[in-house]
Structure formats: C-alpha cells, structure tokens
Scaffold this active site. Structure first.
Site, PDB file in Angstrom:
ATOM      1  CD  GLU A  54      -1.939   2.774   5.121  1.00 32.00           C
ATOM      2  OE1 GLU A  54      -0.737   3.124   5.156  1.00 32.00           O
ATOM      3  OE2 GLU A  54      -2.302   1.587   5.080  1.00 32.00           O
ATOM      4  CB  CYS A  83      -0.651  -2.595   9.094  1.00 33.61           C
ATOM      5  SG  CYS A  83      -0.319  -0.966   9.805  1.00 33.61           S
ATOM      6  CB  CYS A  86      -2.828   2.065   8.610  1.00 35.72           C
ATOM      7  SG  CYS A  86      -1.091   2.543   8.555  1.00 35.72           S
TER       8      CYS A  86
END
Ligand SMILES: [Zn+2]
Length: 155
Positions: A54, A83, A86
């Site tokens: 990402e 996560c 990101c």
C-alpha cells in the site's frame, strides 16, 4: 470501478511479489478508474520495514496524480486488510475509498484489530469496502506460507 475488478487487479499484482516477500498486492486508481500505480509487498527485497504494497503504491500514485501528495478521489485496493501504518498512510493521502480482500485478524487496522480508516477523531475518513474476493486473497497468502508444492503432488 467495481470493488471486485479492483481486487482482481491487486491479486494479479500480488502474484508478482518478490519470492521472499509475503504476496500482497495493491493498486491505486483515480476517480475515472485510470490505474495510477501498482505495487507488491517488498519488505524483504528492499530491506525496508515500510515497504508494504500500500505504501509503495500510494507513493508511486502521488508522483503521477498531479496534485502533490494528495490522492483525493482515488481508490486504494489491496489484497489484504491494511495494517496501522498503511491505514494511516491512506488517511494521510486522503484517498476516497479503500477496498481490500482478506481480513487480517492479527494486524488489520480496517476493522479487525483497529479501525484507523473510520476513526471519528480523524478529519478524513475514506469509504471502506472489505472482504472482497476474500477467499482468493486469503488462499494466495496461505499458499505462500505452505511453501512450494512438492513435485508430483496435485496443486
Ligand atoms: Zn501495511
């Protein structure tokens, strides 16, 4: 663009991940559906703890989008739930929408462990579409953790 088509594209990208990296793929498209950037997870390949698919895709997309670092109107699609890093990057990039495939109960920050993307304390909250092509996305990662198929064994 339909979430399914975006995740299908992210899956295609994930399959090109470097061999030592968990196969996660991301794609950024603009409001017209034009593809701005794709990236795979490349943490091992680059020796960079922030080289998640990402982050790499958002960086590359910002370079071609033409509004500085802002990705307003854009969609980030990724094969795995983002996560915290990101999800934070997506908020800061001001993407309009985040679409993802498999839920990630251990690290997910788009509804699983945290919900960074829809935190009401933030001034920008992207639309979130999760669990798109979930089985195919989860299977790709499971396959990678199982390792290469033994010769002669049916896939
Ligand atoms: Zn991440």
């Amino acid at each position: 663009m339909r979430p399914e088509s975006l995740v299908d594209r992210a899956l295609e990208v994930a399959r090109t991940a470097p061999p030592d990296d968990v196969p996660v793929g991301a794609v950024v498209v603009d409001a017209a559906g034009r593809e701005l950037a794709v990236a795979t997870n490349a943490r091992e390949a680059l020796g960079d703890p922030t080289a998640h698919a990402e982050v790499l895709a958002l960086r590359a997309a910002a370079r071609v989008h033409g509004d500085g670092w802002r990705l307003e109107g854009c969609t980030l699609a990724v094969t795995l739930e983002p996560c915290t890093m990101c999800a934070g990057a997506a908020v800061l990039a001001r993407v309009e929408r985040v679409v993802f495939g498999a839920w990630e109960p251990k690290t997910g920050a788009a509804g699983s462990l945290w919900d960074v993307l829809r935190d009401r304390r933030l001034t920008h909250r992207p639309e979130v579409v999760g669990g798109v092509r979930e089985d195919a996305c989860a299977e790709l990662v499971r396959e990678w953790f199982r390792g290469p198929a033994e010769p002669g064994r049916a896939p």
